[in-house]
Design an enzyme around this catalytic site. Structure first.
Site, PDB file in Angstrom:
ATOM      1  N   GLU A 118      35.734  49.076  39.881  1.00 41.23           N
ATOM      2  CA  GLU A 118      34.541  48.680  41.647  1.00 41.23           C
ATOM      3  C   GLU A 118      34.686  50.326  42.295  1.00 41.23           C
ATOM      4  O   GLU A 118      36.321  50.425  42.600  1.00 41.23           O
ATOM      5  CB  GLU A 118      35.504  47.654  42.410  1.00 41.23           C
ATOM      6  N   GLU A 120      39.354  40.831  37.772  1.00 36.21           N
ATOM      7  CA  GLU A 120      40.884  41.753  38.554  1.00 36.21           C
ATOM      8  C   GLU A 120      42.084  40.170  38.035  1.00 36.21           C
ATOM      9  O   GLU A 120      43.121  41.464  38.744  1.00 36.21           O
ATOM     10  CB  GLU A 120      41.045  41.848  39.840  1.00 36.21           C
TER      11      GLU A 120
END
Length: 885
Positions: A549, A483
């Site tokens: 995710e 991320e």
């Protein structure tokens, strides 16, 4: 330099004239280690490493392992995976680093090396810093730092005939971070080049010693004057291939680093043999130099190709790379590889990356992986079992999350074997490395964007990691971090230098949810959600086109819970309190131990099966939710294959700790219904029901179209009465999905009273069953009221051993009612506890009236069937035990 390629039958003269060959001599120092807190001795390493020095008061140590695994083995701390035990273990943030700074020592026997021979010591991983001593000599000029950076020392001058002693002092990370409940605690752990989860996360409690120790393998290796290091294999597979039939040629490119440890110039030949042909390269190596040598390209005729799971075989090759000097073999390395080529392109329809293997596009169905064991108790056997479970889920990709490891070669060997592509993050996370402002973090977002402190160490560790795992065919994607990108200077070096120079074959994403991977069409975080969803959400809500995710629930059944939750904390199930009842936001109240183990709520969805009477009933009903949740998740993504999505990665599919979220099997390798729901929804060829539009749909992940398929749909009521609702013949395109009949009105009418079962089947022209899918439908109010009134069924069960470690189970239902949702378990005959791990061809199976099903169980070959029973327990059937014939 002369480059030579010749057939085996006219092999080079040097190969025929080798008069004395030294076999590669390599062994692991994996037993007999001892350790002592550094605070308990004032002796320096030069004295402690003397074989004559008495190690009084030292205790047996676990190597590979950590301080905490050693303390656990010596019963000096309680099992931190059980109950609230982890709170009883001192945390390094409170004790200080000296508390977990330890000496490790290992005695081993050696002989003096012959003239011209070299002896090498290799440490594949130490966390975090260390000084290394052998027989009174310090081997490293300055303290070694970095969890992931390998160490190698030429110990030839220091080796003794007879007993030798290696002594290593290991220092914890610095800083260790405050485990204050934030993601990665206060974030300070990320100042190191290390794993970050050890300071705690929303799926794990802190690891008290931060995994300080010699956590990976230690080797002794003997060579001649030249040591072969880090061989590199690249395979080129041009064109578009298919798994079957004669293959066009592939190109093999092989190189290696050669280290000349002698003070003289060395001439020799580097070579390998493949398919009866010797490929060789004459080289001249300067004294004390490390030289990269490339061998001539080799054209491999009719290669056996490596394919991802579900698309073809995982064939592989192994060659022996040899360096021969003056007729003597100096060193030899076995090099394994698969012949495949992975390409990335941009899909303009989905606005996301699309990947192909050997020219064929692959719809990526993945699971997020943290680490096999939170305390780094890593083993080839456990890796194999976990990756096999992922194969059994019908997945084809695993993403290694950036807050953990660059995974070990043994992990990649299992992925190579089972066909799981790997998406490898490096050691960054949005939480610790400053993607967001976070009040739990000690330092500002701006400061955290510069973590880690030592950028050079990070880059050296990246380079070393690339060399370690780059030959594995399963390794598909590099990623800068979870991320978030690495700091600008690190990112530039990775993109412009390290990957082109050391690999050059795999696509590099700057971070795990970057726009180059998946366009942020929702203008949100780029991934998620992470909680339970209505099953139709996966079909109707368009999320990120390659979501890295996407998570949900994962609580195991009652036997799983008993493994780590004390009985006193298994008296009351979690209770969901809706917003309307409390006049505020809905909550789910759970026991304190459940909360400590990161329980994630099932919200209202357990109650749709009736209020749970106790924890056992709660866990039983949770399996229905688990199965339906993950089947629907993958079905919904497959329904929009190539239209909305190029893939998805579930958060997450395994747990390295005894957590109550995001797992298809528990820490102890016991699968729950998540695994089998996902297995169903991820079938390569699959028939399914779209709950939004009420249509039948079929998906084909294969490379060949399937024509003339027969689709049938029928509804069963609680008494076993079957009503046909649809029959249709379809043609299913390659790597595609189609919609068939709409049956929504019929299903609504037939299930309105007490719910019903919807049975879908897909047959080919030869009437072979390709896919069967059974849904349990709620009644008109959305409740599964009919499941509570199903008549009891006792299945006839016949287990028989068909081979070592293999049992075939025949289930027969002679009743007039469906035998619903049967959990099959292989258990110990005396204790009735499950044998783990066991691999089931299917589980939580339903058997129709008059139907017979066969299930295959695979376990360790050493298991004696006379000591085992097969347990079968259904939703509407009492648990039964059966002996094995």
């Amino acid at each position: 330099m002369n480059k030579l390629i010749c057939p085996l039958c006219i092999c080079l003269a040097f190969c025929l004239s080798v008069c004395s060959v030294f076999a590669q001599d390599r062994y692991e120092l994996d037993g007999g280690w001892k350790c002592l807190p550094a605070s308990k001795t004032m002796q320096p390493g030069t004295e402690l490493s003397q074989p004559a020095s008495v190690l009084s008061g030292w205790m047996p140590a676990v190597v590979p392992g950590t301080v905490l695994t050693t303390l656990l083995q010596n019963r000096q701390v309680p099992d931190p995976f059980w109950g609230m035990n982890n709170q009883q273990i001192p945390d390094i943030y409170s004790t200080g680093r000296d508390y977990y700074t330890y000496w490790f020592a290992k005695d081993f026997t050696e002989t003096l090396p012959a003239k011209g021979r070299q002896v090498w010591l290799s440490l594949r991983g130490v966390n975090y810093s260390c000084d290394v001593f052998l027989n009174g000599h310090k081997l490293n000029d300055s303290t070694h730092h970095g969890m992931f950076l390998r160490q190698q020392y030429n110990i030839t001058p220091y080796v003794r005939k007879g007993q030798n002693r290696l002594a290593v002092i290991v220092y914890p990370p610095d800083p260790v971070g405050n485990p204050n409940g934030g993601q990665g605690g206060d974030g300070m752990i990320a100042k190191n080049v290390s794993h970050q989860y050890v300071a705690g996360w929303d799926w794990i409690q802190p690891i008290r010693d931060r995994n300080t120790g010699i956590w990976d393998k230690v080797y002794i290796e003997k060579t001649g004057s030249v040591d072969i290091k880090d061989p590199h294999v690249v395979t080129e597979v041009p064109g578009t291939r298919k798994p079957q039939g004669l293959q066009q040629p592939a190109v093999i490119k092989l190189s290696a680093d050669l280290e000349n440890a002698s003070a003289e110039t060395v001439s020799g030949v580097l070579s390998y043999q493949l398919n009866g042909t010797t490929v060789s390269q004459k080289v001249q190596l300067a004294p004390h130099a490390l030289t990269t040598v490339s061998l001539p390209d080799f054209t491999l005729q009719n290669p056996k190709l490596w394919w991802p799971n579900g698309y073809g075989r995982q064939d592989s090759y192994q060659v022996e790379l040899r360096f021969v000097q003056d007729g003597q073999q100096s060193d030899q390395e076995k090099v394994s590889f698969g012949v495949r080529e992975i390409r990335r392109e941009w899909n303009g329809t989905t606005s996301s990356s699309q990947f192909s293997v050997n020219g064929q596009k692959i719809f990526l169905k993945g699971g997020n992986w943290i680490i096999s064991d939170a305390m780094l108790r890593l083993s080839r056997e456990r890796y194999d079992a976990e990756i096999r479970f992922h194969r059994d889920m019908n997945l084809n990709l695993i993403r290694i999350w950036g807050g953990a490891l660059l995974e070990r070669p043994e992990f990649y060997e299992a992925c190579d074997k089972y066909g799981l592509l790997v998406f490898q993050d490096f050691w960054m996370s949005g939480d610790c490395n400053g993607r967001w402002n976070d009040r739990m973090k000690l330092e500002s977002r701006t400061v955290r964007r510069l973590y880690p402190d030592d950028h050079g160490l990070f880059l050296r560790s990246v380079a070393d990691g690339i060399r370690l795992i780059r030959n594995h065919p399963s390794l598909a994607i590099w990623c800068g971090g979870n991320e978030i990108t690495p700091p600008d200077d690190i990112l530039k070096s990775m993109k412009d230098s390290l990957f082109p120079r050391l690999d050059g074959t795999r696509y590099f994403f700057e971070y795990s949810n970057s726009d180059s991977m998946s366009t942020n069409i929702l203008h949100g975080g780029g991934d998620g959600p992470y909680n339970i969803q209505p099953v139709d959400t996966f079909w109707k809500f368009r999320t990120y086109p390659f979501n890295s995710e996407l998570g949900s629930v994962g609580t195991g059944d009652y036997e799983s819970l008993q493994r780590f939750i004390p009985s006193a904390n298994l008296t009351q199930p979690p209770r969901y309190v809706p917003a309307a009842e409390r006049g505020a936001r809905a909550v789910e109240n759970a026991d304190s131990v459940w909360q400590y183990h990161k329980y994630i709520g099932y919200e209202k969805y357990i109650g749709l099966y009736g209020a749970p009477t106790d924890v056992k009933d709660f866990a039983r009903k949770a399996q229905l939710v688990n199965y339906d949740q993950y089947r629907s998740l993958m079905e919904g993504f497959s329904a929009h294959m190539w239209e909305w999505y190029t893939g998805t990665i579930i958060w997450k599919t395994q747990n390295p700790w005894t957590a109550l979220r995001g797992q298809m099997y528990d820490y102890y390798l016991d699968p729950n219904a998540c695994l089998y729901g996902l297995r169903s929804g991820s079938e390569p060829v699959h028939i399914m029901y779209n709950p939004v539009h009420g249509t039948l749909m079929a998906v084909n992940n294969g490379f060949e179209p399937l024509k003339g398929l027969a689709v049938t749909a029928s509804v069963l009521d609680g008494n076993g009465k079957e009503t046909g609702v649809a029959e249709q013949t379809i043609d299913l395109p390659a790597s595609g999905v189609i919609s068939a009949s709409s049956i929504k009105e019929k299903i609504s009418a037939l299930s309105a009273d007490k719910g019903a079962f919807l049975l879908l089947r897909l047959h080919n022209k030869a009437k072979q069953l390709l896919s069967e899918n059974l849904y349990w439908m709620p009644d008109g109010t959305g409740v599964y009221s009919g499941l509570g009134t199903l008549a009891p069924v006792s299945l006839q069960v016949a287990p028989r051993k068909t081979a070592k470690g293999t049992i075939e189970l025949t289930l027969t239902n002679k009743a007039s009612t469906l035998a619903f949702f049967n959990r099959i378990s292989l258990v110990d005959r005396n204790t009735k506890k499950r044998v783990l791990p066991v691999f089931y061809s299917d589980n939580y199976v339903s058997v129709l009236p008059g139907q017979q099903k066969k299930i295959t169980l695979s376990c360790d070959e050493s298991q004696a069937v006379q000591n085992l029973l097969v347990s079968v327990q259904g939703w509407n059937g009492e648990e039964q035990f059966f002996g094995i014939q």
